[in-house]
Design a protein around this motif. Structure first.
Motif: not given
Length: 708
Positions: A511-520, A584-595
């Motif tokens: 409800e605050t409008g703050n963004h987030y990003l989650q990974f599995e 191993n290292v991978c780069i995720i470019p521009k991950p979409k926030v709030d997902t």
């Protein structure tokens, strides 16, 4: 009374105003209380979660028989039926465990009996969820304990998921049905061969009748597979081998907190064990060859004394993991005087002399300095005293981009209460014998306590917002876990309570409008969560946050196997850098926030191989060996506190005085050590330099003794 001149008063007022004006404002985009309402306590009438870890007291079951009777139980969070919703598993001390399936909208169904996961006979403590056989379905490992030496009832359970809503205990055939006093266990790939091994945190019996024999003198005699931590190597085909002795993890400590981590930045999993009583914590650093080395003395200047639950994570967003260990220091002056004894200086120094480190009775917040050492800032941060605390969770509760700290708290009876102790001693002096042990038990006060939620202001300071955020119910809380139960992008909290129903808290951060990003992070070939993955976020060309993924944390518990980042007002991320357990290292470019992003270890494009973090060099080097001949100050032993109990520190051991000056005018600093009379000499240390090496400034020092 002396009156200050008017101008002095003006100067003082100006100074105060300047100090107030110079106070840095928090960089957090969502300061405590600004637009965030906290959590809603959901009643069991809505959730149907009615688990209560009831601890009935009797002549045979009480804390005077078994010290650990009031320790409580754990909670594990994970999706055991693969329907996309996080389920809950509770352990209980004196009754069956409980498995609740998430039906959505914070409604749960108890399927314990049907699933066959009640924990069996005996005491259940730790709860761990992991995909042990890499079939894409979470299994449940239950840590068993007890006051008696009935080892059959203490054999750990390993409930393997049958993928149809039922489970089968296969701990014995897998070789991991350890019969020790197990508090918690964690699955992790310590040898980097792509399967899950098992660390079991045991402790010697805490029953009154047994504990008296466990001491330094007979430590070796009683160190065995039931009293010591154990490491089980996964050899494939559902078979494990005990490699504890070979790996160097055999111990004789009262472990209560367990965390798999990477403290030296090499991406190999290390193990932290937080230890109660006299034995110090262990930092088991992975040597990459199947063995571990305890480096607690190298990393820490001091420890907590009665270490309880713990968590590890980056609290100040400097790309380095910090460590928080709970102790039992009274939350206020009254509690500290009525429930906790003062530290015993004689015992303290005896422990130091025996190699058990410097242990102080308060929480420690070890700030990672980036050079292989840590500094305790618990008092500076405002988190040093939280009473009889059990579990701790690093979690960004309000999604403002900074990890907050949740702490579960409270013990059923104040068994260290000073009034109870005095009353008991009076009975002994008067030769009064209690009718039965329950008369003594009932003399101990019962004081439910509030849990804590410390908000991180972004400047290494924390304020308790439990009341404002709806988390201050009085209780005896033990195991705790976080999970996004409704998948709305914030972390909810679940708490296992003694003698009252579990707390299920719905987070309102969305409800605050703050963004987030989650990974599995997963290996989709097997479907197994990729424990040991590190994810680092970059925004505006710099690191903003990092997390090392392993769900076992807090106390006797494991949280949902996800990596959650609060982002505050940041709505764009440049990239997410993922270091997988196989380096191993991978780069995720521009991950979409709030997902929530599912990361597949087997399909992501590998950008490069991992290289360890660059360790910052020391600012100074030890040149003590250049003093010729060597000088060691020898202090006389004197207990200042026997004469002055209120001294803030010992006056008698301040060491020799030191003065620095160029005594002979050669433009090099010499120094004078003024040694106490017991050593009967002063020492002038003269800097000597060879002309050929003068430009290199390699100093050699010699001691010239001067008699008094």
């Amino acid at each position: 009374m002396k009156v200050l001149p008017f101008q002095n008063l003006i100067n003082i007022l100006i100074f105060i105003v300047l100090c107030l004006g110079c106070k840095p404002s928090p960089s957090s985009s969502n300061p405590a209380g600004s637009g965030y309402t906290g959590f809603a306590t959901l009643p069991s009438s809505q959730t149907h979660v009615v688990n209560s870890n009831d601890l009935p007291e009797s002549v045979a079951t009480n804390t005077l028989i078994w010290d650990s009777y009031y320790n409580g139980g754990g909670v594990a969070a994970g999706d055991v039926n693969n329907d996309g919703l996080t389920d809950l598993y509770f352990t209980n001390t004196m009754k069956s465990n409980a498995l609740y399936i998430n039906k959505g909208n914070f409604v749960f169904e108890d399927i314990t009996k049907k699933a066959g996961v009640d924990g069996g006979v005996g005491v259940s403590w730790g709860a761990t969820m992991a995909d042990i056989n890499s079939d894409g379905w979470l299994d449940i490992y239950v840590s068993k304990s007890g006051a008696s030496q009935n080892y059959e009832s203490q054999r750990n359970r390993c409930y393997m998921n049958n993928r149809n809503g039922t489970f089968t205990d296969k701990a014995k055939e897998m070789g991991i049905d350890n019969a020790g006093h197990t508090v918690q266990a964690a699955f992790f790939d310590y040898d980097m061969d792509s399967d899950l091994d098992l660390f079991v945190m045991n402790q010697p019996s805490n029953a009154r009748a047994e504990r008296s024999k466990y001491n330094d003198d007979n430590e070796k005699e009683f160190t065995n597979e039931t009293t010591s931590d154990r490491l089980f190597r996964n050899d494939g085909n559902m078979k494990f081998t005990d490699v504890s002795d070979k790996a160097g993890v055999t111990s004789f400590i009262y472990g209560l907190g367990l965390k798999i981590c990477d403290l030296n930045g090499d991406q190999w999993p290390d193990v932290y064990v937080a230890s109660d009583y006299n034995w110090p914590d262990q930092i088991l650093i992975n040597n990459h060859d199947g063995t571990f080395t305890d480096k607690v003395h190298e990393y820490f200047d001091h420890l907590s004394n009665f270490s309880m639950g713990m968590d590890i994570g980056d609290l100040n967003n400097d790309n380095l993991d910090d460590i928080f260990i709970l102790d039992m220091a009274g939350v206020n002056h009254y509690r500290s005087k009525t429930n906790m004894p003062s530290m015993n200086p004689e015992k303290f120094w005896k422990l130091v002399a025996s190699g058990k480190h410097y242990q102080y009775m308060h929480n420690v917040l070890q700030l990672n300095r980036g050079n292989g050492t840590f500094s305790d800032i618990a008092y500076q941060a405002g988190v040093a005293k939280t009473d009889w605390s059990w579990g701790v969770l690093f979690m960004d509760a309000d999604n403002d981009g900074w990890q907050d700290i949740y702490i579960s708290n409270g013990i059923k009876r104040d068994l260290r209460n000073s009034d109870f102790t005095m009353q008991f001693m009076k009975m002994i002096d008067e030769h009064r014998v209690p009718g039965d042990i329950m008369e003594l038990v009932k003399m101990m006060p019962i004081t439910p306590m509030s849990n804590f939620m410390y908000h991180n202001d972004g400047h290494l300071h924390f304020s308790d917002e439990a009341v404002k955020w709806g988390l201050s119910q009085l209780s005896f809380s033990s195991g705790c876990a976080f999970a996004d139960l409704d998948k709305d992008g914030d972390l909810d909290i679940v708490v296992n309570n003694v003698d009252s129903e579990a707390f299920v808290y719905e987070n309102k951060a969305q409800e605050t409008g703050n963004h987030y990003l989650q990974f599995e992070p997963k290996s989709m070939t097997s479907g197994r969560p990729a424990e040991g993955t590190r994810i680092t976020l970059y925004a505006n060309g710099k690191v903003v946050q990092t997390q090392y993924f392993h769900p076992v944390r807090g106390f006797m518990s494991s949280s949902e196997p996800i990596v959650h980042f609060g982002l505050g007002s940041t709505d764009k991320i440049d990239s997410a850098v993922v270091v997988w357990p196989n380096l191993n290292v991978c780069i995720i470019p521009k991950p979409k926030v709030d997902t929530r992003i599912l990361l597949d270890q087997d399909k992501t494009i590998v950008n490069r191989k991992f290289t360890p973090h660059i360790i910052i060099g020391d600012w100074a080097t030890d040149q003590s060996s250049a003093i010729i001949p060597g000088f060691v100050h020898k202090e006389n032993e004197y207990d200042d506190y026997k004469d002055q109990v209120l001294l803030p520190y010992k006056i008698s051991c301040l060491g020799p005085a030191l003065a620095v000056a160029d005594i002979n005018g050669d433009h090099l600093d010499d120094f004078l050590l003024v040694v106490p009379k017991v050593n009967r000499a002063c020492c002038i240390c003269k800097v000597q330099m060879e002309n050929s090496r003068r430009q290199q400034r390699n100093h050699g020092l010699s001691i010239l003794p001067v008699m008094h």
